[in-house]
Design a protein around this motif. Structure first.
Motif, PDB file in Angstrom:
ATOM      1  N   THR A 140       0.722  -1.310   0.092  1.00 29.02           N
ATOM      2  CA  THR A 140       0.062   0.015  -0.036  1.00 29.02           C
ATOM      3  C   THR A 140       0.711   1.204   0.063  1.00 29.02           C
ATOM      4  O   THR A 140       1.782   1.203   0.777  1.00 29.02           O
ATOM      5  CB  THR A 140      -1.016   0.174   1.196  1.00 29.02           C
ATOM      6  OG1 THR A 140      -1.851  -1.060   1.198  1.00 29.02           O
ATOM      7  CG2 THR A 140      -1.716   1.203   1.298  1.00 29.02           C
ATOM      8  N   HIS A 175       0.541   7.529   0.405  1.00 33.96           N
ATOM      9  CA  HIS A 175      -0.135   8.690  -0.164  1.00 33.96           C
ATOM     10  C   HIS A 175      -1.651   8.318  -0.984  1.00 33.96           C
ATOM     11  O   HIS A 175      -2.210   9.398  -0.890  1.00 33.96           O
ATOM     12  CB  HIS A 175       1.086   9.826  -1.253  1.00 33.96           C
ATOM     13  CG  HIS A 175       1.062   8.893  -2.339  1.00 33.96           C
ATOM     14  ND1 HIS A 175       2.216   7.813  -2.568  1.00 33.96           N
ATOM     15  CD2 HIS A 175       0.496   9.023  -3.639  1.00 33.96           C
ATOM     16  CE1 HIS A 175       2.223   7.474  -3.898  1.00 33.96           C
ATOM     17  NE2 HIS A 175       1.292   7.824  -4.290  1.00 33.96           N
ATOM     18  N   GLN A 176      -1.579   7.370  -1.573  1.00 35.13           N
ATOM     19  CA  GLN A 176      -2.692   6.850  -2.303  1.00 35.13           C
ATOM     20  C   GLN A 176      -3.830   6.555  -1.212  1.00 35.13           C
ATOM     21  O   GLN A 176      -4.809   6.935  -1.255  1.00 35.13           O
ATOM     22  CB  GLN A 176      -2.541   5.767  -3.160  1.00 35.13           C
ATOM     23  CG  GLN A 176      -1.690   5.960  -4.540  1.00 35.13           C
ATOM     24  CD  GLN A 176      -1.588   4.939  -5.469  1.00 35.13           C
ATOM     25  OE1 GLN A 176      -1.797   3.637  -4.843  1.00 35.13           O
ATOM     26  NE2 GLN A 176      -0.853   5.004  -6.464  1.00 35.13           N
ATOM     27  N   GLY A 201      -4.872  10.039   0.455  1.00 32.44           N
ATOM     28  CA  GLY A 201      -5.353  11.158  -0.335  1.00 32.44           C
ATOM     29  C   GLY A 201      -4.116  12.190  -0.402  1.00 32.44           C
ATOM     30  O   GLY A 201      -4.582  13.393  -0.662  1.00 32.44           O
ATOM     31  N   ASP A 228       1.517  12.851  -4.323  1.00 33.28           N
ATOM     32  CA  ASP A 228       2.432  11.676  -4.729  1.00 33.28           C
ATOM     33  C   ASP A 228       3.916  12.412  -4.903  1.00 33.28           C
ATOM     34  O   ASP A 228       4.206  13.225  -5.686  1.00 33.28           O
ATOM     35  CB  ASP A 228       2.279  11.242  -6.165  1.00 33.28           C
ATOM     36  CG  ASP A 228       3.206  10.049  -6.328  1.00 33.28           C
ATOM     37  OD1 ASP A 228       4.377   9.792  -5.778  1.00 33.28           O
ATOM     38  OD2 ASP A 228       3.108   9.501  -7.671  1.00 33.28           O
ATOM     39  N   SER A 258      -6.681  11.795   7.349  1.00 29.97           N
ATOM     40  CA  SER A 258      -6.519  11.735   5.701  1.00 29.97           C
ATOM     41  C   SER A 258      -5.987  13.135   5.453  1.00 29.97           C
ATOM     42  O   SER A 258      -6.479  14.142   6.011  1.00 29.97           O
ATOM     43  CB  SER A 258      -7.399  11.049   5.395  1.00 29.97           C
ATOM     44  OG  SER A 258      -8.653  11.811   5.122  1.00 29.97           O
TER      45      SER A 258
END
Length: 289
Positions: A36, A39-40, A43, A46, A121
């Motif tokens: 995982t 950043h993905q 949110g 990148d 987040s």
């Protein structure tokens, strides 16, 4: 009673190791699954300059971060697996420059990170929610000098240690036994682990995100004082010059040799890894090779 709790805590793990499937030898493939990307998942922008598995160098993960930092409330490139309970994670890592044995500039480090997950987040960010520990290798405050950096962070307050260490390939190791964590390292060719740091934290959450972190500083980006983590975390500096490559030969997960009893009182009254008088030799004897 205390001696009985110690005996329970120090019982060797007898069950089959259920964490070994989380490891990765980094054979060539497209994408980073089953890892995982932090950043993905949360949110954030990148901040990875380059990432491949087994393409640049066969059998090696190649990660180059953009200008970033993993400290206090700041975040940087982080690949993780979800781990429940105690663990012994190890990785063979090299942090270097693109054309040299040592990364350029300052604060260019990479290695192992274990983070307590939270709900903060990018969409619902809150300060002072970060809790994690890591051991990295690379360049710290002084350019050209290879170090290990160990860092413990409690509610986004970070305390770090920089200590000289050889450049080149090194093995890094993080061990969690209940409320105690130990960071270790050894350079290629060394038989003996070195204890680089130890922490004890009142952490009841059995879940941690465990994996690989990398970050670097660019002199093209001014240091913000005072620091605004929400602004910094939402900003990218793709044009800023950096000179840092983290290579990872492998990462391997296992349950530790010791098993922590699932009782809070045993942890606060009898976890021997929390004793400040314990020598490094005693720690190594408990953890094993």
């Amino acid at each position: 009673m205390r001696s009985l709790l110690w005996l329970a805590l120090l019982s060797p793990v007898a069950s089959a190791d259920d964490l070994s499937p989380l490891g990765d030898e980094f054979d060539a493939r497209d994408g980073v699954a089953p890892w995982t990307l932090f950043h993905q998942a949360y949110g954030w922008p990148d901040k990875i300059k380059h990432l491949d598995i087994g393409r640049t160098t066969p059998g090696v993960l190649n990660l180059q971060p953009q200008h970033s930092a993993w400290v206090r409330d700041l975040n940087a490139p982080f690949l993780f697996r979800d781990v429940q309970g105690d663990f012994d994670v190890r990785a063979r890592v090299r942090v270097r420059g693109e054309a040299g044995d040592i990364a350029g500039g300052s604060w260019s480090l990479g290695g192992l990170l274990a983070r307590v997950p939270n709900r903060s987040s990018a969409a619902q960010w809150q300060p002072r929610r970060e809790n994690w520990h890591f051991i990295t290798t690379g360049v710290g405050h002084l350019p050209g000098r290879q170090m290990t950096e160990t860092k413990g962070t409690y509610n986004s307050y970070s305390s770090l240690k920089l200590r000289p260490f050889p450049a080149g390939w090194v093995e890094l190791r993080l061990v969690r036994v209940g409320m105690a964590l130990v960071a270790l390292a050894r350079a290629d060719g060394q038989a003996q682990w070195q204890v680089r740091d130890r922490w004890y934290r009142m952490e009841h959450n059995p879940a941690m995100q465990v994996g690989l972190v990398a970050y670097t500083h660019s002199d093209d980006v001014p240091h913000d004082i005072p620091e605004d983590p929400e602004v910094i975390n939402r900003s990218r500096e793709p044009g800023a010059r950096t000179d840092m490559v983290m290579e990872v030969d492998w990462i391997r997960f296992a349950r530790p040799r010791l098993a922590a009893v699932p009782d809070w009182y045993a942890q606060v009254s009898a976890n021997p890894l929390a004793d400040t008088g314990l020598s490094d030799a005693q720690v190594l004897a408990m953890l094993g090779d």
